[in-house]
Design an enzyme around this catalytic site. Structure first.
Site, mmCIF file in Angstrom:
data_model
loop_
_atom_site.group_PDB
_atom_site.id
_atom_site.type_symbol
_atom_site.label_atom_id
_atom_site.label_comp_id
_atom_site.label_asym_id
_atom_site.label_seq_id
_atom_site.Cartn_x
_atom_site.Cartn_y
_atom_site.Cartn_z
ATOM 1 N N HIS A 48 5.541 3.275 -0.379
ATOM 2 C CA HIS A 48 6.445 2.966 -1.498
ATOM 3 C C HIS A 48 6.870 4.217 -2.268
ATOM 4 C CE1 HIS A 48 7.949 1.401 -5.288
ATOM 5 N NE2 HIS A 48 6.886 1.876 -5.917
ATOM 6 N N HIS A 72 4.444 8.742 -8.717
ATOM 7 C CA HIS A 72 4.759 7.914 -9.878
ATOM 8 C C HIS A 72 3.790 6.760 -10.126
ATOM 9 C CE1 HIS A 72 6.889 5.023 -7.179
ATOM 10 N NE2 HIS A 72 6.643 4.161 -8.142
ATOM 11 N N GLU A 76 -1.152 4.811 -12.822
ATOM 12 C CA GLU A 76 -1.216 3.372 -13.032
ATOM 13 C C GLU A 76 -2.161 2.682 -12.038
ATOM 14 O OE1 GLU A 76 0.387 1.933 -15.439
ATOM 15 O OE2 GLU A 76 0.415 -0.210 -14.964
ATOM 16 N N ASP A 77 -2.079 3.064 -10.796
ATOM 17 C CA ASP A 77 -2.721 2.272 -9.752
ATOM 18 C C ASP A 77 -3.909 2.925 -9.062
ATOM 19 O OD1 ASP A 77 -0.901 0.276 -10.204
ATOM 20 O OD2 ASP A 77 0.466 0.915 -8.626
ATOM 21 N N ASP A 139 12.582 3.418 -8.269
ATOM 22 C CA ASP A 139 11.397 2.583 -8.073
ATOM 23 C C ASP A 139 11.822 1.113 -8.028
ATOM 24 O OD1 ASP A 139 8.671 1.801 -8.077
ATOM 25 O OD2 ASP A 139 8.681 1.634 -10.265
ATOM 26 N N ASP A 259 42.085 -9.346 -5.127
ATOM 27 C CA ASP A 259 41.728 -7.962 -4.767
ATOM 28 C C ASP A 259 40.331 -7.855 -4.177
ATOM 29 O OD1 ASP A 259 40.542 -8.719 -7.038
ATOM 30 O OD2 ASP A 259 41.145 -6.993 -8.241
HETATM 31 MN MN MN Z 1 6.372 1.993 -8.112
#
Ligand code: MN
Length: 732
Positions: A48, A72, A76-77, A139, A259
């Site tokens: 990812h 990134h 967080e993870d 992201d 259009d």
């Molecule tokens: Mn992410």
């Protein structure tokens, strides 16, 4: 999954001097940090961030942005920390990753569609570096591309946020390509039926008209070439979402859309744009009302282009967007394109009109840097957007936008006037904080409320929002009206009757300007507070009125006037502190070897619950059970004595106590009060005057009463007298 060397190659393709070592370190760091984590699709999680980085290489962004994209999700993870990233990659990249972590946490806040605009502003305010937003959008794009792997239940929310928040944000940043793709992906999930229908129709059209598009494009190119303008013509097929939106907005059917096919005419210079319009309009009939010049008047997001529609080859309505390559770059990549601008010799074309303040700030930064040969534009492009606002949440996730410098009090009033008026405390991000705390972006604020509805008047000078200030003034006025208005009215009415005049509100209203007051209530409040003399109120209506009594200041404590009045009322003043007759106090539970006395201020009287406190200094002191002085002994139970009245003793003895009487300041008032007290058989030991204004007095009476019934009777009778506005017992 992208290999390490592939990432480096992608960056090197547009930036030959890329920091290869840095990119390699990021690749290895993120790969190790994410380890065996898997995405919902079953792919290794590490794929990812790599895909996100790949999207950003398409935008040709700088090394720091690409590295931050790879990293990134690590804070967080994974176990990685900001400190670690700072140490390995430096604080610049650390700051970017940290910014993304903050934005990710916001995703968990509840959001409502009508708050999307505020939410976008919040994103901009929190991401103080434009690159954080670019990574965030990339992201989101990758998450949308792989949305089908997410649990069904989550898809709707993610798609809705994308449509409400991230796609418009991309639009605001001028990134139309990203915006269209985000919108279209969201549309597929949110309205699969509508989307499917439009796609089917588009397929049908394509198989029918496929050759037509190529033919039109060829003819356009040919016509421009013949007039000496070199153009690149791009057939542009609209995406299902933009077709659907057009149908919705104009309430028309698919067949009525004129259009669906548009063409982009790309030229190399601005002058060629206008030349191309000339060619188009002289070759084919122009459709009236469809010509728009966004070159002389750009859109707020810097979009520049000329739009026109002609009845073109094969009598088809053809929409043309005519622009230079630079304009096209900006239209597609927006803010990201500015990073490339330095390549065109540091030349940034000024835009005069139609700029939003936000973009002017951005543009000024870019212009300031245009002469700089630094490669890194966006790095210096600290977003100054919405710097004058802060965005906070209620515990339920409602977003509240406030001006910068706003306090928790402002927040409370922004939620609801009642919440503001009853606020007594605040919790900011779960921690107790003063109400005057200045709020910061993203703070979650809980307001602690009480039953009271009167805010302190001092808040007036603490708040920054007009709404809060107006509400505080209104509430304090209301409170003053209740507190002082009644007393003031009483005083004014009596002043009129003393003057032999009939009080009338109508007459008073007519005299308001002379009293420099806005309303009758204001007059009453001012009089009640002692700021305005009742005699002046009478004079405002009857200018000839002369007051025959002494003016207020004559009634200061100890003034002969008061003692004269007291004498006239046959008041007997006893010398304070005089010993009682020596009879034992009628109490049970005290040890008579220890000195016993009543509390110095407002001792207990028979019939009420009492308590004895033993101290080495004073012996035993008797307090009424409700005395505030007892608080001091709360944690000293060993000093408490269970004491009771011994009421078998039928002696009619007097006991000391104190009351405070608020009385109108007029002749005879003290006489009325002392007579009332005297008639009940009580003694007055002392009188202490506390003049609080020209029209009324607070007077403390030190009394000797028989018991609690006696005291209550005195208080009740005094309250009955018209000259008395308030009576309270003092306890000390
Ligand atoms: Mn992410």
């Amino acid at each position: 999954m992208m290999r390490q060397y592939e990432l480096v190659e992608r960056v090197r393709r547009y930036n030959p001097s890329a920091n290869e070592d840095l990119l390699n370190r990021a690749y290895v760091f993120a790969m190790k940090a994410h380890g065996a984590q898997k995405r919902a699709s079953g792919d290794p999680f590490f794929s990812h961030p790599l895909e996100v980085a790949a999207i950003l290489t398409d935008l040709k962004l700088d090394d720091a942005t690409i590295v931050a994209a790879v990293l990134h999700d690590t804070i967080e993870d994974t176990n990685a920390t900001r400190e670690e990233i700072d140490a390995v990659f430096g604080p610049e990249i650390g700051g970017l990753v940290d910014g993304l972590t903050k934005l990710n946490r916001l995703d968990f806040a509840t959001k409502h569609a009508q708050q999307a605009e505020n939410f976008r502003k919040l994103l901009l305010a929190i991401a103080d570096d434009a690159r954080v937003l670019l990574i965030k959008l990339a992201d989101r794009l990758h998450n949308m591309r792989t949305l089908n792997f997410m649990p069904e239940a989550k898809r709707g929310r993610i798609a809705q946020d994308t449509l409400d928040i991230y796609a418009p944000l991309a639009g605001r940043m001028g990134m139309q390509g990203l915006r269209s793709e985000l919108e279209d992906l969201a549309f597929r999930y949110l309205m699969p039926d509508a989307c499917g229908l439009i796609m089917t129709r588009l397929e049908e059209l394509k198989s029918k008209n496929g050759a037509l598009i190529a033919r039109i494009a060829a003819e356009l190119t040919d016509q421009f070439a013949r007039r000496g303008i070199k153009v690149e013509v791009k057939g542009r097929e609209k995406l299902p979402y933009s077709i659907w939106r057009k149908m919705e907005r104009n309430s028309i059917s698919f067949e009525q859309l004129s259009d669906i096919y548009g063409f982009r005419i790309l030229v190399s210079a601005v002058a060629d744009c206008y030349a191309a319009v000339g060619v188009a309009h002289t070759t084919w009939p122009a459709v009236p009302g469809r010509f728009k010049d966004y070159i002389s008047t750009p859109k707020q997001n810097d979009y520049r282009s000329i739009h026109t529609t002609v009845i073109g080859p094969g009598s088809q309505r053809v929409e043309l967007q005519i622009r230079t390559y630079d304009m096209h770059e900006i239209a597609e990549y927006g803010i990201a394109a500015h990073a490339l601008y330095k390549d065109s010799a540091g030349h940034v074309e000024p835009i005069d009109a139609g700029e939003s303040r936000a973009y002017r700030g951005l543009r000024q930064t870019i212009e300031a840097l245009a002469s700089d040969d630094s490669e890194k534009f966006l790095e210096h492009t600290k977003l100054e957007l919405f710097q004058d606002q802060v965005f906070c949440f209620t515990p339920k996730g409602r977003l509240i936008a406030l001006p910068r410098g706003a306090t928790a009090i402002d927040f409370a009033y922004a939620v609801h006037t009642d919440v503001g008026n009853s606020a007594v405390g605040a919790k900011i991000n779960g921690r107790i904080a003063p109400l005057i705390s200045t709020l910061r972006n993203g703070d979650e604020v809980t307001i602690v409320r009480s039953d009271s509805r009167t805010p302190p008047a001092a808040w007036d000078s603490v708040v920054v929002t007009g709404r809060a200030r107006a509400a505080i003034r209104r509430a304090t006025r209301e409170a003053a009206k209740t507190q002082y208005g009644g007393l003031g009215r009483q005083i004014v009415e009596r002043a009129f009757s003393r003057a032999g005049k009939k009080f009338s509100e109508a007459k008073l209203r007519a005299a308001l300007s002379r009293l420099a007051r806005a309303s009758i209530d204001d007059v009453f409040i001012s009089v009640g507070r002692g700021e305005l003399f009742s005699a002046d109120v009478v004079r405002a209506i009857y200018p000839d009125f002369q007051e025959d009594r002494k003016a207020g200041p004559a009634l200061a404590p100890g003034e002969a006037g008061w003692f004269g009045l007291a004498k006239a009322a046959n008041l007997v003043f006893r010398v304070p502190g005089k010993e009682e007759n020596g009879d034992p106090l009628p109490l049970r539970g005290v040890d008579w070897d220890t000195p016993v006395r009543f509390a110095p201020r407002g001792g207990a009287v028979p019939g009420e619950r009492i308590v004895g406190i033993r101290t080495p200094k004073d012996g035993i002191t008797i307090y009424p059970i409700h005395s505030p002085a007892l608080v001091e002994f709360d944690d000293k139970p060993e000093q408490w004595l269970d004491v009771r009245w011994d009421l078998d003793t039928a002696t009619k003895a007097h006991y000391p106590t104190q009351i405070q009487v608020t009385t109108l300041n007029e002749p005879g008032a003290l006489g009325v009060i002392s007579t009332t007290i005297g008639e009940t058989g009580a003694n007055i030991d002392n009188v202490v005057f506390n003049p609080t204004g020209p029209d009324f007095q607070q007077v403390r009476f030190d009394l000797q009463v028989f018991d609690i019934q006696h005291l209550n009777a005195i208080i009740a009778q005094l309250r009955d007298k018209p000259v008395v506005s308030k009576v309270e017992r003092l306890s000390g």
